[in-house]
Design a protein around this motif. Structure first.
Motif, PDB file in Angstrom:
ATOM      1  N   GLU A   1       0.832  -1.204   0.000  1.00 54.71           N
ATOM      2  CA  GLU A   1       0.000   0.000   0.000  1.00 54.71           C
ATOM      3  C   GLU A   1       0.872   1.262   0.000  1.00 54.71           C
ATOM      4  O   GLU A   1       0.586   2.233  -0.703  1.00 54.71           O
TER       5      GLU A   1
ATOM      6  N   SER B   1     -11.477  -0.331   0.592  1.00 57.12           N
ATOM      7  CA  SER B   1     -11.032   0.193   1.880  1.00 57.12           C
ATOM      8  C   SER B   1     -10.009   1.294   1.645  1.00 57.12           C
ATOM      9  O   SER B   1      -9.176   1.183   0.748  1.00 57.12           O
TER      10      SER B   1
ATOM     11  N   SER C   1      -6.232  -0.577   3.516  1.00 55.39           N
ATOM     12  CA  SER C   1      -5.310  -1.589   2.958  1.00 55.39           C
ATOM     13  C   SER C   1      -6.109  -2.609   2.151  1.00 55.39           C
ATOM     14  O   SER C   1      -7.333  -2.679   2.239  1.00 55.39           O
ATOM     15  N   TYR C   2      -5.380  -3.410   1.372  1.00 51.53           N
ATOM     16  CA  TYR C   2      -6.033  -4.497   0.645  1.00 51.53           C
ATOM     17  C   TYR C   2      -6.552  -5.560   1.607  1.00 51.53           C
ATOM     18  O   TYR C   2      -7.615  -6.155   1.378  1.00 51.53           O
ATOM     19  N   GLU C   3      -5.837  -5.784   2.704  1.00 54.05           N
ATOM     20  CA  GLU C   3      -6.310  -6.774   3.669  1.00 54.05           C
ATOM     21  C   GLU C   3      -7.669  -6.346   4.248  1.00 54.05           C
ATOM     22  O   GLU C   3      -8.576  -7.172   4.415  1.00 54.05           O
ATOM     23  N   LYS C   4      -7.801  -5.071   4.532  1.00 51.38           N
ATOM     24  CA  LYS C   4      -9.073  -4.580   5.066  1.00 51.38           C
ATOM     25  C   LYS C   4     -10.175  -4.656   4.001  1.00 51.38           C
ATOM     26  O   LYS C   4     -11.329  -5.006   4.306  1.00 51.38           O
TER      27      LYS C   4
ATOM     28  N   ILE D   1     -10.338  -6.876   1.668  1.00 56.41           N
ATOM     29  CA  ILE D   1     -10.701  -8.293   1.585  1.00 56.41           C
ATOM     30  C   ILE D   1     -11.608  -8.688   2.744  1.00 56.41           C
ATOM     31  O   ILE D   1     -12.629  -9.366   2.556  1.00 56.41           O
ATOM     32  N   GLU D   2     -11.236  -8.264   3.941  1.00 55.47           N
ATOM     33  CA  GLU D   2     -12.068  -8.592   5.105  1.00 55.47           C
ATOM     34  C   GLU D   2     -13.481  -8.033   4.960  1.00 55.47           C
ATOM     35  O   GLU D   2     -14.470  -8.686   5.308  1.00 55.47           O
ATOM     36  N   THR D   3     -13.569  -6.832   4.433  1.00 55.20           N
ATOM     37  CA  THR D   3     -14.886  -6.240   4.226  1.00 55.20           C
ATOM     38  C   THR D   3     -15.721  -7.084   3.263  1.00 55.20           C
ATOM     39  O   THR D   3     -16.907  -7.353   3.512  1.00 55.20           O
TER      40      THR D   3
ATOM     41  N   SER E   1     -15.819   4.197   3.583  1.00 54.21           N
ATOM     42  CA  SER E   1     -15.485   3.848   2.201  1.00 54.21           C
ATOM     43  C   SER E   1     -15.590   2.353   1.973  1.00 54.21           C
ATOM     44  O   SER E   1     -15.221   1.858   0.929  1.00 54.21           O
ATOM     45  N   GLU E   2     -16.104   1.604   2.951  1.00 50.74           N
ATOM     46  CA  GLU E   2     -16.011   0.153   2.828  1.00 50.74           C
ATOM     47  C   GLU E   2     -17.170  -0.454   2.037  1.00 50.74           C
ATOM     48  O   GLU E   2     -17.922  -1.286   2.526  1.00 50.74           O
ATOM     49  N   LYS E   3     -17.245  -0.038   0.794  1.00 50.98           N
ATOM     50  CA  LYS E   3     -18.252  -0.546  -0.128  1.00 50.98           C
ATOM     51  C   LYS E   3     -17.914  -1.977  -0.560  1.00 50.98           C
ATOM     52  O   LYS E   3     -16.757  -2.370  -0.602  1.00 50.98           O
ATOM     53  N   VAL E   4     -18.977  -2.723  -0.912  1.00 48.80           N
ATOM     54  CA  VAL E   4     -18.793  -4.056  -1.469  1.00 48.80           C
ATOM     55  C   VAL E   4     -19.650  -4.178  -2.735  1.00 48.80           C
ATOM     56  O   VAL E   4     -20.810  -3.756  -2.761  1.00 48.80           O
TER      57      VAL E   4
ATOM     58  N   ALA F   1      -2.033 -11.898   9.625  1.00 48.68           N
ATOM     59  CA  ALA F   1      -1.905 -10.436   9.730  1.00 48.68           C
ATOM     60  C   ALA F   1      -2.018  -9.730   8.385  1.00 48.68           C
ATOM     61  O   ALA F   1      -2.822  -8.812   8.221  1.00 48.68           O
ATOM     62  N   SER F   2      -1.209 -10.121   7.403  1.00 41.34           N
ATOM     63  CA  SER F   2      -1.174  -9.387   6.134  1.00 41.34           C
ATOM     64  C   SER F   2      -0.413 -10.201   5.097  1.00 41.34           C
ATOM     65  O   SER F   2       0.281 -11.167   5.426  1.00 41.34           O
ATOM     66  N   TYR F   3      -0.537  -9.782   3.816  1.00 49.43           N
ATOM     67  CA  TYR F   3       0.250 -10.423   2.769  1.00 49.43           C
ATOM     68  C   TYR F   3       1.738 -10.123   2.943  1.00 49.43           C
ATOM     69  O   TYR F   3       2.586 -10.979   2.656  1.00 49.43           O
TER      70      TYR F   3
ATOM     71  N   ILE G   1      -9.439 -14.782   8.828  1.00 52.14           N
ATOM     72  CA  ILE G   1      -8.843 -14.881   7.500  1.00 52.14           C
ATOM     73  C   ILE G   1      -7.353 -15.172   7.623  1.00 52.14           C
ATOM     74  O   ILE G   1      -6.656 -14.558   8.426  1.00 52.14           O
TER      75      ILE G   1
ATOM     76  N   PHE H   1      -4.115 -15.012   5.237  1.00 51.92           N
ATOM     77  CA  PHE H   1      -3.612 -14.538   3.951  1.00 51.92           C
ATOM     78  C   PHE H   1      -2.504 -15.480   3.471  1.00 51.92           C
ATOM     79  O   PHE H   1      -1.623 -15.846   4.247  1.00 51.92           O
TER      80      PHE H   1
END
Lengths: 68, 68, 68, 68, 68, 68, 68, 68, 68, 68, 68, 68
Positions: free
Chosen positions: A20, B15, B18-21, B23-25, D2-5, F17-19, F55, F57
């Motif tokens: 990121e 999000s 981050s990309y992890e967030k 993905i979790e969403t 911003s956590e749209k899906v 935790a993360s990628y 999750i 990763f």
């Protein structure tokens, strides 16, 4: 009326923290010389491995901006 | 006995963190209406760039769940 | 004698009429600032869907031009 | 905030007129049962050839819609 | 400190001798207007066939250079 | 003099935790038995979904190291 | 008249016997809840390896059905 | 009984009007020497750009026909 | 009788002369520690650009060898 | 706790009977020298054609095993 | 007037010298039975490794020729 | 001496039994009109679904044969 045109440039950002942060570095560098940045697409994720095992995350993006 | 079947749906999560967030969403939204979520595959990483340079990370996933 | 070099830029054109019109819009915009446009390759076809179901066709191209 | 899906479904539309018409047919059919259609990505272009050489254009799309 | 940014441009070089010569032609042309060329990735190999069977080798590259 | 050779191995690292952490886990495990690790390429991003929605990763990498 | 629309769903079938059996399992499961199944495309072949070396064949399909 | 065999040939059609016209041109040319044409798959969309900005649409197809 | 097994390793060879020389360097290095090398597949062509414009050709191969 | 690491090797198995048998041959050969085989991904299906039309099915796999 | 049609055939040429020589061999063989060869696209680069480490370069091409 | 040339044709075989039978059907049909068949590559696996759930397996191959 809807006939917009976007141009895309390909940039690679690097960061020892995260992908990121690498992306933000690349986008902000692009924003220094271009206006109207709209979206980006990640086209490659790589990384460098330093002598002591330190990792540099490298993200390559297609960054799109509107052409007037 | 081993003749399991999984179905996959494609979802995009967003999000600013981050990309992890992201993905979790997406996974948690899918879990609201589906049971038996098992794994996911990232099929695309993109992002939006706001007027002030703010970045929204967008991850697209194939999410698999077991069909009874 | 045969050692020609071409450069390619990536552009996205939009049109509510057709992909052909979206491509023409992108090519003609590129022609405003570049000479020697030679060919293009379609790399992506997408589209936007408006509130009333109106569709905007979006074509992304690699446009090649000769470098002197 | 911003956590749209978004969820994406894959549909194939057919038309004897053009790919644009095939896409519109697919998008409008999707709109009959889904709200919030936002964008689509063309993932495949094929076609059928009739006995007298008549051509049916077939476009496959990933259509995205916002999940509340 | 590690937050380097690279930009990539896409160029096609041509040579009647070899792909290596086509690549050198493209890289050297890029070096006329850009500093800090670092690496390249071959994205396509094609060729033209002349009337008498003469072959022109054409290599397309993404050439990366460091952005200050 | 320039005739270096690198070998690449494919590894998958996992992290809740993360990628980035998954990648570091994979790279550090590889460094236990190999010297001269130089770079890596991310070839796949997936994840596992636990019973309670947790999750994991999972990042798959081609890790390159210099062969003497 | 020719403006047919198909929808595709992605399913993974498993079998210890063969990929053909895995596919049949997936198609027949899909047929329990959907009418008008028309064709499928194999998008991935994988497998699990049990503790004693037993293999489970896993086939992922896009299954298309006609939308009325 | 079901053991049909199809052969596919790759053709490129060109048209200054549209990709649909380019496809029809290619299919009809193929039909001059082959019987039993059944379907086609678009494998590439490109185009030429003339000196005055005129565009020639070029579609490459795999055209399938039944082998007796 | 026909149940042969091959293993493939991924190697990158480098040469300032040509891709063929880079491939030979990689294959001969692999032959130092492996017997029964049978074939290779080129999976990537890249290159480095030195300060004075010197080019290092880099070829990545999957090299297959028979497992007894 | 979740920081598992898997390594993948690429193997090709051959069989005159079926792809499933070719896969089993490859997996069982890998199991002779590796412990903890977990899953595989089919990356290529090819075949040889003998002088009398006999077919040898060849399946290439990425086989994953857990690294302690 | 612009409604040209090209057909493409897929050929593999082999050479112990270089990929360029392998390509020339394939193109010249194609020219023995076809007129109007126009261009080619390299779709695969492979090679064979002989008992003494000798390498045979193998290039696969789509060769296009104009159909009258 | 080593300058062999192979040509590849693309064929699709169908079978209600298995992909292996579909491949054999395609290869044997090709052998009716071509000599020197050497190998094949599976490029697509699909299938048809009949009204009563019967499945027809369809395998598409690039079949290579030596050109004299």
């Amino acid at each position: 009326m809807s006939e917009k045109v976007y141009k895309k440039i390909k940039v690679t950002g690097c960061s020892t923290a995260s992908y990121e942060k690498a992306i933000e570095t690349a986008v902000h560098k692009a924003a220094e010389s271009l206006r109207g940045l709209s979206w980006f697409e990640v086209t490659e994720l790589r990384g460098g491995i330093g002598a002591e095992g330190a990792i540099e995350f490298q993200a390559t993006l297609d960054v799109a901006f509107k052409v007037d």
